[in-house]
Design a protein around this motif. Structure first.
Motif, PDB file in Angstrom:
ATOM      1  N   SER A 113       0.817  -1.215   0.000  1.00 13.08           N
ATOM      2  CA  SER A 113       0.000   0.000   0.000  1.00 13.08           C
ATOM      3  C   SER A 113       0.849   1.263   0.000  1.00 13.08           C
ATOM      4  O   SER A 113       0.491   2.264  -0.631  1.00 13.08           O
ATOM      5  N   ILE A 114       1.979   1.223   0.697  1.00 13.71           N
ATOM      6  CA  ILE A 114       2.817   2.428   0.803  1.00 13.71           C
ATOM      7  C   ILE A 114       3.684   2.600  -0.442  1.00 13.71           C
ATOM      8  O   ILE A 114       3.715   3.676  -1.059  1.00 13.71           O
ATOM      9  N   THR A 115       4.392   1.523  -0.841  1.00 15.09           N
ATOM     10  CA  THR A 115       5.305   1.650  -1.981  1.00 15.09           C
ATOM     11  C   THR A 115       4.555   1.891  -3.282  1.00 15.09           C
ATOM     12  O   THR A 115       5.085   2.531  -4.203  1.00 15.09           O
ATOM     13  N   ASN A 116       3.330   1.390  -3.374  1.00 21.90           N
ATOM     14  CA  ASN A 116       2.555   1.552  -4.597  1.00 21.90           C
ATOM     15  C   ASN A 116       2.102   2.999  -4.807  1.00 21.90           C
ATOM     16  O   ASN A 116       1.702   3.367  -5.914  1.00 21.90           O
ATOM     17  N   PHE A 134      -8.963  -6.249  -0.133  1.00 20.92           N
ATOM     18  CA  PHE A 134      -9.777  -5.328   0.662  1.00 20.92           C
ATOM     19  C   PHE A 134      -8.877  -4.459   1.531  1.00 20.92           C
ATOM     20  O   PHE A 134      -9.047  -3.227   1.626  1.00 20.92           O
ATOM     21  N   ALA A 135      -7.906  -5.113   2.185  1.00 20.71           N
ATOM     22  CA  ALA A 135      -6.999  -4.375   3.058  1.00 20.71           C
ATOM     23  C   ALA A 135      -6.100  -3.437   2.252  1.00 20.71           C
ATOM     24  O   ALA A 135      -5.864  -2.286   2.658  1.00 20.71           O
ATOM     25  N   VAL A 136      -5.588  -3.931   1.118  1.00 19.59           N
ATOM     26  CA  VAL A 136      -4.707  -3.102   0.287  1.00 19.59           C
ATOM     27  C   VAL A 136      -5.433  -1.850  -0.185  1.00 19.59           C
ATOM     28  O   VAL A 136      -4.922  -0.718  -0.068  1.00 19.59           O
ATOM     29  N   PRO A 166      -9.357   2.427  -6.035  1.00 18.46           N
ATOM     30  CA  PRO A 166      -9.661   1.482  -4.955  1.00 18.46           C
ATOM     31  C   PRO A 166     -11.148   1.342  -4.667  1.00 18.46           C
ATOM     32  O   PRO A 166     -11.606   0.268  -4.277  1.00 18.46           O
ATOM     33  N   ILE A 167     -11.898   2.442  -4.858  1.00 21.33           N
ATOM     34  CA  ILE A 167     -13.341   2.355  -4.618  1.00 21.33           C
ATOM     35  C   ILE A 167     -13.964   1.339  -5.567  1.00 21.33           C
ATOM     36  O   ILE A 167     -14.778   0.495  -5.170  1.00 21.33           O
ATOM     37  N   GLN A 168     -13.566   1.399  -6.858  1.00 23.36           N
ATOM     38  CA  GLN A 168     -14.097   0.446  -7.827  1.00 23.36           C
ATOM     39  C   GLN A 168     -13.660  -0.980  -7.490  1.00 23.36           C
ATOM     40  O   GLN A 168     -14.452  -1.921  -7.575  1.00 23.36           O
ATOM     41  N   LEU A 169     -12.414  -1.127  -7.097  1.00 20.25           N
ATOM     42  CA  LEU A 169     -11.938  -2.459  -6.717  1.00 20.25           C
ATOM     43  C   LEU A 169     -12.612  -2.958  -5.448  1.00 20.25           C
ATOM     44  O   LEU A 169     -12.900  -4.151  -5.309  1.00 20.25           O
ATOM     45  N   LEU A 170     -12.859  -2.033  -4.528  1.00 17.01           N
ATOM     46  CA  LEU A 170     -13.551  -2.422  -3.296  1.00 17.01           C
ATOM     47  C   LEU A 170     -14.967  -2.904  -3.585  1.00 17.01           C
ATOM     48  O   LEU A 170     -15.476  -3.799  -2.902  1.00 17.01           O
ATOM     49  N   ASN A 196     -18.241  -7.766  -3.232  1.00 10.07           N
ATOM     50  CA  ASN A 196     -19.059  -8.895  -3.649  1.00 10.07           C
ATOM     51  C   ASN A 196     -18.494 -10.199  -3.090  1.00 10.07           C
ATOM     52  O   ASN A 196     -19.223 -11.039  -2.555  1.00 10.07           O
ATOM     53  N   THR A 197     -17.162 -10.350  -3.218  1.00  9.99           N
ATOM     54  CA  THR A 197     -16.510 -11.532  -2.664  1.00  9.99           C
ATOM     55  C   THR A 197     -16.671 -11.585  -1.155  1.00  9.99           C
ATOM     56  O   THR A 197     -16.918 -12.643  -0.565  1.00  9.99           O
ATOM     57  N   PHE A 198     -16.540 -10.408  -0.528  1.00  9.23           N
ATOM     58  CA  PHE A 198     -16.686 -10.336   0.923  1.00  9.23           C
ATOM     59  C   PHE A 198     -18.101 -10.739   1.351  1.00  9.23           C
ATOM     60  O   PHE A 198     -18.284 -11.488   2.317  1.00  9.23           O
ATOM     61  N   GLN A 199     -19.114 -10.261   0.630  1.00 12.73           N
ATOM     62  CA  GLN A 199     -20.486 -10.590   0.974  1.00 12.73           C
ATOM     63  C   GLN A 199     -20.769 -12.072   0.767  1.00 12.73           C
ATOM     64  O   GLN A 199     -21.472 -12.698   1.571  1.00 12.73           O
TER      65      GLN A 199
END
Length: 656
Positions: A104-107, A213-215, A365-369, A374-377
């Motif tokens: 998350s930081i290096t990216n 999700f965390a990333v 990230p919002i789009q990826l989240l 969906n996977t989380f649900q």
């Protein structure tokens, strides 16, 4: 089915059974060893095989105990959580969390480095050294990010595999512990979804979903912090334009998607349940020409599942493009505001470019989240289903203070026993009966009178609603289930044969039985001619559920299974009711051997079987109406005499 002596050993689960005589996997000749020319290759494969350690799976009838020492009651029932599943392997979880932070930081170093390169290397000082240094750092950040992502994928994959391994064993063990009432009320296909799609959804979530999700969540936090360093005013305007609308949309999406994915999970469960039932009943379907009706019914079931998927797709179609539109509108507004700041020299060009690069990364990230949500649900929905399964308590739990049942003589006492599968509708009422050790007692009566129910209470498949069942004076609900069923044998009306060899099925309750012991059981019940007729003898692999064998042959195998277990108490539930005359004669001869010197309870449909008993118990509408030997009951001219007269006249008509 038979409960017998012996312990379950790891080597007993081979395809061809559990005898000490090792057999070939296909049920053919015994294993003759590894050819010398292949030994080097085998040694190499063994040297490269990873050490998985000793298996730690254990089974107990105690309620709330897991299949794994680390999968104890804190991870069953209402306490099953993703956090708990991950913390069981906390080292891998901690490594995954650290790698997520690095990614998350290096990216997010790129836009800041671009700002430095523009403002310090191009606009103001035009220093090629700064540009080269920034480029080198940029490339280094890319390499670190790639390596961290690779390590993260490896770690989360290993974490998911270990968690799912533990969970599968725990679910299977809990299913083994549950009472027969659970399987009576639940469809097999629904149960299968718990072990298949539900656990697979959790594996997908743990392997990729949670990490992403965390990333993405941490990325949004890092970007927000960086935006404040670039320009506080512009960041506050951004948050004011985006956060309220995005929060409301996300709350709606969460509620709607939770409903949708619960419908999806229930839908796939019904699809698999209908498929399983149709496959198991394929002979009945074919015999009654029900194929077209079954196709229509299955189409409706699949249609409901499709409708649930359409509902979730509509939700995603609203939320995904909606958040994307919100981002574009916000970017347009900020371009005007930021451009004005650059013209007024309140913001550098490099800072504005970096701000917009970070802003684009803020919406990505919002789009990826959304996709990961969906996977989380799906995973959460599956977790709820598994939690409900674990929360289902066994109907015949083993008491914490249960004691070992010592070797028994076999006296059985029904002490004012009342029981109903529905507690409000008793099947048997206030039964008082004593069966002496070594005595053979037959239960007779009309269908639904309660005969088989009394047998199921003796084996503790169910517990009485009122009263007690005593064996040798001990309440069977107060002793360990293992010590009880180790001394009981059951031969059901429809014996179940498992996939595997004849040897495996005969030695099912005693997987460590020797070759001589298996053959002794075969000869005792008159199964010798059947075994010798088979091409591979005892190693012959039977088809699923033993469909390649006749009813009489399956029943003889069940009797051999019971004989090999050497039970002190034997329960036979209408073991001859579905047989032809020749098969019945073979079974009757086998019973003479099997019933010798042990307590036996016969659920008799045919009175020829009941006449073998020392005493006959006549059951009518859940109550015992007559008890006594065959001759005495005939002399009383009561209910049994009427049944006997009807049976004799029916037999004479069949003979004519």
């Amino acid at each position: 089915m038979s409960f017998g002596g012996g312990t379950v050993s790891g080597g007993a689960f081979g395809r061809t059974g559990g005898s000490r005589a090792a057999a070939a996997p296909g049920g053919g000749l015994p294993f003759a060893g590894i050819p010398s020319e292949l030994q080097a290759g085998v040694d190499k494969l063994r040297a490269e095989e990873p050490d998985h350690g000793e298996p730690t799976a254990r089974f107990t009838y105690r309620a709330g105990a897991g299949a794994h020492p680390e999968a104890a009651s804190d991870e069953t029932g209402a306490h099953l959580t993703l956090r708990g599943l991950i913390f069981r392997h906390w080292r891998l979880g901690a490594a995954a969390a650290l790698l997520v932070m690095i990614v998350s930081i290096t990216n997010q170093a790129g836009p800041e480095l671009i700002k430095i390169g523009i403002d310090d290397g191009m606009s103001a000082h035009k220093s090629i050294a700064v540009v080269v240094l920034v480029t080198a750092i940029f490339l280094a950040a890319i390499v670190v990010t790639a390596l961290a992502q690779r390590a993260q994928t490896k770690v989360t994959g290993r974490l998911a595999a270990r968690v799912m391994n533990d969970l599968r064993v725990s679910v299977f063990t809990h299913l083994q512990r549950l009472g027969l009432d659970f399987y009576t009320g639940e469809q097999a296909g629904v149960i299968m979804t718990r072990m298949t799609s539900d656990i697979e959804n959790l594996q997908t979530l743990l392997q990729d979903g949670l990490a992403q999700f965390a990333v993405q969540g941490l990325t949004m936090v890092v970007i927000t912090a960086v935006l404040f360093t670039l320009n506080v005013e512009l960041t506050l305007i951004t948050l004011a334009l985006i956060v309220p609308a995005l929060t409301l949309a996300s709350l709606w999406f969460r509620a709607a998607s939770e409903r949708g994915y619960n419908r999806v999970r229930d839908g796939i469960a019904r699809v698999l349940a209908d498929l399983s039932e149709s496959l198991h009943g394929v002979r009945t379907v074919t015999a009654h020409n029900r194929q077209r009706h079954n196709v229509i019914h299955h189409r409706n079931v699949v249609g409901d599942y499709r409708a649930a998927n359409n509902y979730t797709a509509q939700i995603n179609a609203i939320y995904g493009p909606g958040t994307q539109l919100l981002g574009y509108l916000a970017q347009g507004a900020l371009l005007a505001i930021g451009g004005n700041m650059v013209l007024r020299h309140h913001l550098s060009i490099g800072a504005l470019i970096a701000f917009f690069l970070y802003l684009n990364r803020f919406f990505a990230p919002i789009q990826l989240l959304v996709a990961q949500y969906n996977t989380f649900q799906q995973g959460q929905s599956s977790l709820v289903k598994l939690r409900t399964l674990f929360a289902t308590a066994p109907s015949t739990p083993e008491d914490v203070a249960a004691t070992e049942l010592a070797p028994i003589e076999g006296e059985i006492v029904f002490d004012h026993v009342t029981f109903g599968y529905d507690p409000s509708v008793p099947v048997i009422r206030d039964i008082d009966l004593r069966i002496n050790a070594g005595e053979t007692v037959a239960f007779v009566g009309q269908t639904g009178a309660g005969k088989s129910t009394m047998a199921k209470l003796i084996t503790r498949f169910y517990d009485p609603t009122q009263g007690r069942i005593l064996i040798d004076g001990q309440d069977i609900s107060k002793v360990t289930v293992d010590s009880l069923r180790r001394q009981l044998g059951v031969v059901p009306q429809e014996p179940f044969l498992f996939a595997g060899s004849l040897r495996y099925n005969i030695a099912f309750a005693c997987p460590d039985a020797s070759e001589d012991e298996v053959w002794e059981a075969v000869r005792a019940v008159g199964l010798t001619d059947v075994v010798e007729r088979m091409q591979d003898g005892l190693e012959t692999v039977v088809h699923e559920r033993g469909q390649s064998l006749s009813s009489g042959e399956r029943q003889l195998i069940a009797l051999a299974r019971a004989f090999l277990a050497h039970p002190r108490v034997l329960v036979l539930d209408e073991a001859t009711s579905n047989l032809d005359l020749l098969s019945e004669q073979k079974i009757e001869a086998a019973l003479d051997i099997l019933l010798e010197a042990r307590t036996a309870v016969l659920i008799a449909h045919r009175l020829s079987t009941a006449m073998k008993a020392d005493r006959i118990v006549v059951v009518d509408r859940g109550r015992i109406v007559e008890v006594g030997p065959h001759a005495e009951l005939l002399a009383e001219h009561g209910r049994y005499a009427q049944m006997y007269e009807t049976w004799v006249s029916h037999s004479e008509r069949e003979a004519a």
